[in-house]
Design an enzyme around this catalytic site. Sequence first.
Site, PDB file in Angstrom:
ATOM      1  N   HIS A  56       0.839  -1.191   0.000  1.00 49.31           N
ATOM      2  CA  HIS A  56       0.000   0.000   0.000  1.00 49.31           C
ATOM      3  C   HIS A  56       0.880   1.249   0.000  1.00 49.31           C
ATOM      4  O   HIS A  56       2.044   1.207   0.431  1.00 49.31           O
ATOM      5  CB  HIS A  56      -0.894   0.014   1.232  1.00 49.31           C
ATOM      6  N   GLU A  58       0.920   3.838   1.903  1.00 49.33           N
ATOM      7  CA  GLU A  58       1.432   4.209   3.216  1.00 49.33           C
ATOM      8  C   GLU A  58       2.612   3.335   3.627  1.00 49.33           C
ATOM      9  O   GLU A  58       3.594   3.833   4.186  1.00 49.33           O
ATOM     10  CB  GLU A  58       0.344   4.069   4.296  1.00 49.33           C
ATOM     11  N   CYS A  86      -6.071   1.842   5.900  1.00 51.13           N
ATOM     12  CA  CYS A  86      -6.700   0.597   6.335  1.00 51.13           C
ATOM     13  C   CYS A  86      -6.103   0.200   7.687  1.00 51.13           C
ATOM     14  O   CYS A  86      -5.100   0.783   8.117  1.00 51.13           O
ATOM     15  CB  CYS A  86      -6.467  -0.499   5.289  1.00 51.13           C
ATOM     16  N   CYS A  89      -2.252  -0.589   7.491  1.00 51.32           N
ATOM     17  CA  CYS A  89      -1.413   0.604   7.373  1.00 51.32           C
ATOM     18  C   CYS A  89      -1.448   1.427   8.654  1.00 51.32           C
ATOM     19  O   CYS A  89      -0.414   1.951   9.082  1.00 51.32           O
ATOM     20  CB  CYS A  89      -1.867   1.448   6.188  1.00 51.32           C
TER      21      CYS A  89
END
Length: 147
Positions: A56, A58, A86, A89
């Site tokens: 992801h 992040e 999410c 993360c």
Amino acid sequence: MEEKNKDEMYMRKALAEAQQAFDEGEIPIGAVVVCKDQVIARAHNLTETLIDPTAHAEMQAITMAANALGGKYLTGCTLYVTVEPCPMCAGAIGWAQVPRIIYGAPDPKRGFREYAPRVMHPKAECKGGILEEECRQLMQEFFKSKR
């Protein structure tokens, strides 16, 4: 520079990363890490490219920022991300001790606030809604193109 203007300026940089993800066929989420008014990391989703569900924006940005600073704690940093993180993360953001998290659009289906609201570092400031409409539109455009 006023904090709101600064937040919008850095969120635009995160949006540029999200646009790059969109152009590469990735879910369009972008992130930047800022330390002492300098961008030290910029990233976007790479889950398709790397065939990695943890890639992801992040996570990529946290890794880059930690490498740039030479340590795992990002205590003097702000993370800007186009969509609410999410739980995965958010956990990484918490472990990295990021004190300030700014996001654009909320994620009511998979965002941390619904599933893990206490996962961030307890002293972290978390603020959403910065350039929310632009962030939301990019996501909606992406998913509409996939249908």
